[in-house]
Design a protein around this motif. Sequence first.
Motif, PDB file in Angstrom:
ATOM      1  N   GLY A  44      -5.519  -5.194  -9.941  1.00  0.00           N
ATOM      2  CA  GLY A  44      -5.856  -6.171  -9.881  1.00  0.00           C
ATOM      3  C   GLY A  44      -6.905  -6.184 -10.191  1.00  0.00           C
ATOM      4  N   ARG A  45      -7.874  -6.547 -10.406  1.00  0.00           N
ATOM      5  CA  ARG A  45      -9.194  -7.473 -10.846  1.00  0.00           C
ATOM      6  C   ARG A  45      -9.926  -5.252 -11.363  1.00  0.00           C
ATOM      7  N   ASP A  46     -10.528  -5.017 -10.245  1.00  0.00           N
ATOM      8  CA  ASP A  46     -11.562  -3.610  -9.827  1.00  0.00           C
ATOM      9  C   ASP A  46     -10.283  -2.377  -9.780  1.00  0.00           C
ATOM     10  N   ARG A  47      -9.405  -1.525 -10.882  1.00  0.00           N
ATOM     11  CA  ARG A  47      -8.886  -0.679 -11.296  1.00  0.00           C
ATOM     12  C   ARG A  47      -9.544   0.784 -10.933  1.00  0.00           C
ATOM     13  N   ARG A  48     -10.624   0.279 -11.521  1.00  0.00           N
ATOM     14  CA  ARG A  48     -11.388   1.967 -11.260  1.00  0.00           C
ATOM     15  C   ARG A  48     -11.161   1.870 -10.026  1.00  0.00           C
ATOM     16  N   GLN A  49     -12.078   1.197  -9.315  1.00  0.00           N
ATOM     17  CA  GLN A  49     -12.050   1.574  -7.645  1.00  0.00           C
ATOM     18  C   GLN A  49     -11.282   1.576  -7.392  1.00  0.00           C
ATOM     19  N   ALA A  50      -9.663   0.883  -7.501  1.00  0.00           N
ATOM     20  CA  ALA A  50      -8.594   0.934  -6.895  1.00  0.00           C
ATOM     21  C   ALA A  50      -7.770   2.627  -7.468  1.00  0.00           C
ATOM     22  N   ALA A  51      -8.241   3.045  -8.407  1.00  0.00           N
ATOM     23  CA  ALA A  51      -7.773   4.379  -8.806  1.00  0.00           C
ATOM     24  C   ALA A  51      -8.074   5.848  -8.187  1.00  0.00           C
ATOM     25  N   ALA A  52     -10.040   5.556  -8.236  1.00  0.00           N
ATOM     26  CA  ALA A  52     -10.913   6.122  -7.528  1.00  0.00           C
ATOM     27  C   ALA A  52     -10.200   6.538  -6.116  1.00  0.00           C
ATOM     28  N   ALA A  53     -10.128   5.260  -5.108  1.00  0.00           N
ATOM     29  CA  ALA A  53      -9.624   5.374  -3.386  1.00  0.00           C
ATOM     30  C   ALA A  53      -8.489   5.824  -3.870  1.00  0.00           C
ATOM     31  N   TYR A  54      -7.752   5.780  -5.053  1.00  0.00           N
ATOM     32  CA  TYR A  54      -6.024   6.499  -4.487  1.00  0.00           C
ATOM     33  C   TYR A  54      -6.471   8.386  -5.131  1.00  0.00           C
ATOM     34  N   ALA A  55      -7.105   8.447  -5.817  1.00  0.00           N
ATOM     35  CA  ALA A  55      -7.379   9.292  -5.705  1.00  0.00           C
ATOM     36  C   ALA A  55      -8.142  10.418  -5.573  1.00  0.00           C
ATOM     37  N   ALA A  56      -8.675   9.971  -4.496  1.00  0.00           N
ATOM     38  CA  ALA A  56      -9.969  10.611  -3.307  1.00  0.00           C
ATOM     39  C   ALA A  56      -8.741  10.789  -2.452  1.00  0.00           C
ATOM     40  N   LEU A  57      -7.200   9.858  -1.979  1.00  0.00           N
ATOM     41  CA  LEU A  57      -6.443  10.065  -0.848  1.00  0.00           C
ATOM     42  C   LEU A  57      -5.880  11.570  -0.771  1.00  0.00           C
ATOM     43  N   GLY A  58      -5.757  12.504   0.051  1.00  0.00           N
ATOM     44  CA  GLY A  58      -5.247  13.842   0.220  1.00  0.00           C
ATOM     45  C   GLY A  58      -3.500  13.271   0.158  1.00  0.00           C
ATOM     46  N   ALA A  59      -3.388  14.887  -1.439  1.00  0.00           N
ATOM     47  CA  ALA A  59      -2.027  14.851  -0.819  1.00  0.00           C
ATOM     48  C   ALA A  59      -0.929  14.627   0.244  1.00  0.00           C
ATOM     49  N   ASP A  60      -1.421  14.375   1.189  1.00  0.00           N
ATOM     50  CA  ASP A  60      -0.348  14.133   2.170  1.00  0.00           C
ATOM     51  C   ASP A  60      -0.749  12.115   2.431  1.00  0.00           C
ATOM     52  N   GLN A  61      -1.488  11.797   2.210  1.00  0.00           N
ATOM     53  CA  GLN A  61      -1.646  10.757   2.192  1.00  0.00           C
ATOM     54  C   GLN A  61      -0.867  10.431   1.296  1.00  0.00           C
ATOM     55  N   GLN A  62      -1.691  10.846  -0.103  1.00  0.00           N
ATOM     56  CA  GLN A  62      -0.781   9.799  -1.350  1.00  0.00           C
ATOM     57  C   GLN A  62       0.580   9.880  -1.272  1.00  0.00           C
ATOM     58  N   ARG A  63       1.537  11.195   0.232  1.00  0.00           N
ATOM     59  CA  ARG A  63       2.774  11.400  -0.596  1.00  0.00           C
ATOM     60  C   ARG A  63       3.399   9.594   1.296  1.00  0.00           C
ATOM     61  N   SER A  64       2.415   9.457   1.400  1.00  0.00           N
ATOM     62  CA  SER A  64       3.117   9.069   2.788  1.00  0.00           C
ATOM     63  C   SER A  64       3.520   7.192   2.552  1.00  0.00           C
ATOM     64  N   ILE A  65       2.862   7.351   1.147  1.00  0.00           N
ATOM     65  CA  ILE A  65       3.075   5.773   0.763  1.00  0.00           C
ATOM     66  C   ILE A  65       4.789   5.379   0.011  1.00  0.00           C
ATOM     67  N   VAL A  66       4.963   5.024   1.103  1.00  0.00           N
ATOM     68  CA  VAL A  66       6.496   5.069  -0.147  1.00  0.00           C
ATOM     69  C   VAL A  66       6.778   4.432  -0.568  1.00  0.00           C
ATOM     70  N   SER A  67       6.554   2.633   0.059  1.00  0.00           N
ATOM     71  CA  SER A  67       6.569   1.512  -0.403  1.00  0.00           C
ATOM     72  C   SER A  67       6.225   0.733  -0.435  1.00  0.00           C
ATOM     73  N   VAL A  68       6.280  -0.442  -1.119  1.00  0.00           N
ATOM     74  CA  VAL A  68       5.255  -1.999  -1.139  1.00  0.00           C
ATOM     75  C   VAL A  68       5.410  -2.644  -0.972  1.00  0.00           C
ATOM     76  N   TYR A  69       4.372  -4.252  -0.700  1.00  0.00           N
ATOM     77  CA  TYR A  69       4.905  -5.557  -1.060  1.00  0.00           C
ATOM     78  C   TYR A  69       3.352  -6.216  -1.474  1.00  0.00           C
ATOM     79  N   ASP A  70       3.895  -6.668  -2.590  1.00  0.00           N
ATOM     80  CA  ASP A  70       2.885  -6.970  -3.392  1.00  0.00           C
ATOM     81  C   ASP A  70       3.437  -8.844  -3.465  1.00  0.00           C
TER      82      ASP A  70
END
Length: 153
Positions: A44-70
Amino acid sequence: MQALLTAVITWLSANYSLPANYDLPSIRFAAPEEIALIRYGAFGRDRRQAAAAYAALGADQQRSIVSVYDDRTKTIVLPAGWRGVTPAELSILVHEAVHHLQNIAGLTYACPQEREALAYQAQEKWLGLFGRSLASEFQIDGLTLLVNTKCLY
């Protein structure tokens, strides 16, 4: 895939207050990292903020995102390697099909987490048809469901 989606949408509309809209979503497959970035709006518009939010997640949380609907592209993004041959894999499609029907119907929610409640409920019911549960297949317990489905602000 169209026949499978049609069956899932029919099942959802028969079991929940969702319209049986057969304007089917697109389906594509992606790596877990891309799915998580889509989930957090990295395209989306603020890629840096989204990437930072993803990076801030723990490894377990990153793995728990299995799929997504756009919502914007009306696309279900499933994990690479998804084949839809197990109840758990099919339940992922059920979960995302709920979001598609919510989107098509123009339903609104107080927060993104609130929108997840029905998707998890449908996924749990689907798994129950096969003697399984969110806990047994995805290690999602009651507290996790509460946090993932309530507006906590």
